[in-house]
Motif scaffolding. Structure first.
Motif, PDB file in Angstrom:
ATOM      1  N   LEU A  46     -33.523  11.976  14.334  1.00 52.21           N
ATOM      2  CA  LEU A  46     -34.266  12.888  13.464  1.00 52.21           C
ATOM      3  C   LEU A  46     -33.995  12.566  11.999  1.00 52.21           C
ATOM      4  CD1 LEU A  46     -33.692  16.233  15.408  1.00 52.21           C
ATOM      5  CD2 LEU A  46     -35.882  15.066  15.077  1.00 52.21           C
ATOM      6  N   PHE A  47     -32.765  12.219  11.690  1.00 52.23           N
ATOM      7  CA  PHE A  47     -32.378  11.846  10.331  1.00 52.23           C
ATOM      8  C   PHE A  47     -33.148  10.611   9.874  1.00 52.23           C
ATOM      9  CE2 PHE A  47     -29.165   9.567   7.611  1.00 52.23           C
ATOM     10  CZ  PHE A  47     -29.261  10.409   6.517  1.00 52.23           C
ATOM     11  N   LEU A  48     -33.217   9.600  10.732  1.00 52.96           N
ATOM     12  CA  LEU A  48     -33.959   8.379  10.403  1.00 52.96           C
ATOM     13  C   LEU A  48     -35.440   8.674  10.183  1.00 52.96           C
ATOM     14  CD1 LEU A  48     -34.076   5.263  10.125  1.00 52.96           C
ATOM     15  CD2 LEU A  48     -34.537   5.199  12.576  1.00 52.96           C
ATOM     16  N   ALA A  49     -36.014   9.509  11.044  1.00 53.79           N
ATOM     17  CA  ALA A  49     -37.430   9.857  10.900  1.00 53.79           C
ATOM     18  C   ALA A  49     -37.695  10.533   9.557  1.00 53.79           C
ATOM     19  CB  ALA A  49     -37.864  10.760  12.048  1.00 53.79           C
ATOM     20  N   LEU A  50     -36.814  11.451   9.156  1.00 54.20           N
ATOM     21  CA  LEU A  50     -36.998  12.114   7.867  1.00 54.20           C
ATOM     22  C   LEU A  50     -36.769  11.155   6.698  1.00 54.20           C
ATOM     23  CD1 LEU A  50     -35.461  15.626   8.582  1.00 54.20           C
ATOM     24  CD2 LEU A  50     -37.836  15.086   8.084  1.00 54.20           C
TER      25      LEU A  50
END
Length: 181
Positions: free
Chosen positions: A118-122
Motif C-alpha cells: 500500500l505504501f508503494l502504491a501511494l
C-alpha cells in the motif's frame, strides 16, 4: 551571590530524576511504537480481506484519476488555450495507467496486502502527481491540494511509520515543486 535551587541537588542528580520521570511517562508509548515499527508483514486487518479491498479501492481511485487527468489536460489545452507539454504529460499518464493495469492483475487473486504494498502504491501516486504538477505550473497549479488526499489516504490505510514517511515524501515533493518549477 548565586541563587540556590530549591531542591538543593546537584544538576546531575536532577537530570537523572528528570530522565526517570520521562521514562515513566513514555513507557505506555513503547508498546505502541513497537507495534508500529514492525517489519513489513500483512496488516492485521488484511486477514479479513480488508487490505485487499483497500488496494482495490486505490486501484479504482487511480483509474478515476487517469480519466480525470486526461479530461483536464484536454480541456485546459484545447478549451482554455493554455499551452501544456502534452507529450511528457501523456508519458506520465501512460506510466500511471500501466502501473495500475499491473496492479489490477497482481492484486486480483491475492488474499493479503502488506503495508509495504500500500505504501508503494501511494508513493507511485505521489510521484506521478508531482510530475504532472511540475509539467503544468508547479506549486501554483490549482490541483496541488491533491497532495492532501494522498496524505489522508496514507493516514487511514498505513501503519504510523509509513504515514509519516508519506507526509515526508509529500512535503519534499512540494518543496521541490517550489524550488524547481
Amino acid at each position: 551571590r548565586r541563587s540556590q535551587s530549591p531542591l538543593r541537588l546537584p544538576r546531575f542528580a536532577l537530570t537523572l530524576q528528570m530522565a526517570a520521570v520521562l521514562q515513566q511517562f513514555l513507557s505506555p508509548f513503547h508498546s505502541f511504537l513497537a507495534l508500529t515499527m514492525q517489519p513489513d508483514q500483512p496488516l492485521p486487518a488484511s486477514r479479513d480481506g480488508t487490505g485487499v479491498k483497500n488496494m482495490h479501492q486505490l486501484i479504482q481511485l487511480r483509474w478515476i484519476a487517469v480519466i480525470g487527468q486526461v479530461a483536464t489536460i484536454v480541456f485546459v489545452h484545447y478549451g482554455f488555450g493554455i499551452a501544456l507539454p502534452l507529450m511528457p504529460m501523456a508519458i506520465v499518464l501512460a506510466c500511471l495507467a500501466a502501473f495500475n493495469l499491473v496492479s489490477t492483475l497482481r492484486w486480483r487473486k491475492r488474499e493479503e496486502v502488506t503495508n509495504g504494498a500500500l505504501f508503494l502504491a501511494l508513493l507511485v501516486d505521489i510521484l506521478t502527481l508531482t510530475a504532472q504538477l511540475y509539467l503544468s505550473g508547479g506549486a501554483a497549479n490549482p490541483f496541488v491540494f491533491l497532495y492532501l488526499l494522498q496524505v489522508a489516504l496514507a493516514c487511514v490505510l498505513l501503519r504510523t511509520w509509513a504515514s509519516c514517511a508519506v507526509v515526508g515524501v509529500t512535503t519534499a515533493c512540494f518543496i521541490a515543486l517550489t524550488a524547481f518549477a
